[in-house]
Design an enzyme around this catalytic site. Structure first.
Site, PDB file in Angstrom:
ATOM      1  CG  HIS A 147      -3.660  -1.964  -9.232  1.00 22.75           C
ATOM      2  ND1 HIS A 147      -2.283  -1.937  -9.361  1.00 22.75           N
ATOM      3  CD2 HIS A 147      -4.114  -0.815  -9.810  1.00 22.75           C
ATOM      4  CE1 HIS A 147      -1.926  -0.820  -9.993  1.00 22.75           C
ATOM      5  NE2 HIS A 147      -3.012  -0.127 -10.271  1.00 22.75           N
ATOM      6  CB  CYS A 148      -0.626  -3.532  -4.414  1.00 25.05           C
ATOM      7  SG  CYS A 148      -1.026  -5.225  -3.980  1.00 25.05           S
ATOM      8  CG  ASN A 149       3.907  -3.848  -7.160  1.00 22.92           C
ATOM      9  OD1 ASN A 149       3.798  -3.111  -6.192  1.00 22.92           O
ATOM     10  ND2 ASN A 149       4.572  -3.477  -8.249  1.00 22.92           N
ATOM     11  N   GLY A 151      -1.480  -7.865  -5.850  1.00 18.83           N
ATOM     12  CA  GLY A 151      -2.861  -8.015  -5.393  1.00 18.83           C
ATOM     13  C   GLY A 151      -2.977  -8.974  -4.224  1.00 18.83           C
ATOM     14  CB  SER A 155      -4.534  -4.005  -3.351  1.00 24.00           C
ATOM     15  OG  SER A 155      -4.156  -5.332  -3.667  1.00 24.00           O
TER      16      SER A 155
END
Length: 200
Positions: A147-149, A151, A155
């Protein structure tokens, strides 16, 4: 009986109610525009507002994209939701966000690879540590949540890069696989260019 046209012609602006429009700027400054007849008065309200000059999306994004049986893709919301993590049998979390803490250090194996979602960020320099973590989890029979912030960009780009590098997929096939898993993905233009130039 008067026609609609006659009523409109005979209508006086003096009969209109006083109207005020309240606007909050992105900095939190509140501006009030008041219309009285033909005159418009603009003033700044006392204090500031905690609200932004745009609509905030405060709803949770708990959509999980299954890129591979051992690789899931999401936004940071899933990484903070223990029920969703357990439902998808997550064992490892790969956090490529900026400023997002790992909230369950006693329950999952974490790797944090902080990267910025900027077109000129050299994405490929982050790949080795990301791919190593994913492969270690896969070899242990684990499931990685990537995940990132949001998605959407970072990511998703790591997931595409992983499929290209480790699974030897061409760009289009890898991109389509990740897009099918999580339709909201949208890597920034710089990341897309880097991925297109990546040799599987």
């Amino acid at each position: 009986m008067k026609s609609l046209g006659q009523e409109i012609q005979g209508f006086s602006k003096a009969r209109l109610k006083q109207q005020s429009t309240r606007v909050t700027t992105v900095t939190g400054k509140v501006i009030v525009e008041t219309r009285i007849g033909d005159d418009v008065h603009v003033s700044q309200a006392a204090g500031t507002s905690a609200a932004c000059g745009f609509v905030q999306d405060l709803s949770l994004d708990l959509q999980v994209g299954v890129v591979a049986p051992f690789l899931l893709l999401s936004s940071q919301d899933v990484a903070n939701d223990i029920e969703t993590l357990r439902r998808f049998k997550v064992t490892h979390v790969l956090n490529v966000a900026y400023g997002v803490e790992n909230v369950f250090p006693d329950l999952f194996t974490y790797r944090t690879v902080t990267m910025l979602d900027l077109p000129d960020t050299d994405l490929t320099t982050y790949f080795p540590q990301c791919f190593e973590f994913i492969d270690q989890a896969r070899q242990q029979g684990g499931v990685v949540l990537l995940h990132c912030n949001a998605g959407v960009s970072r990511s998703a780009s790591v997931a595409i890069g992983y499929l290209m590098t480790e699974q030897k997929m061409p760009f289009e096939e890898a991109f389509n696989r990740v897009k099918l898993a999580r339709p909201t993905i949208r890597p920034n233009p710089g990341f897309l260019n880097q991925l297109r130039e990546l040799r599987p």
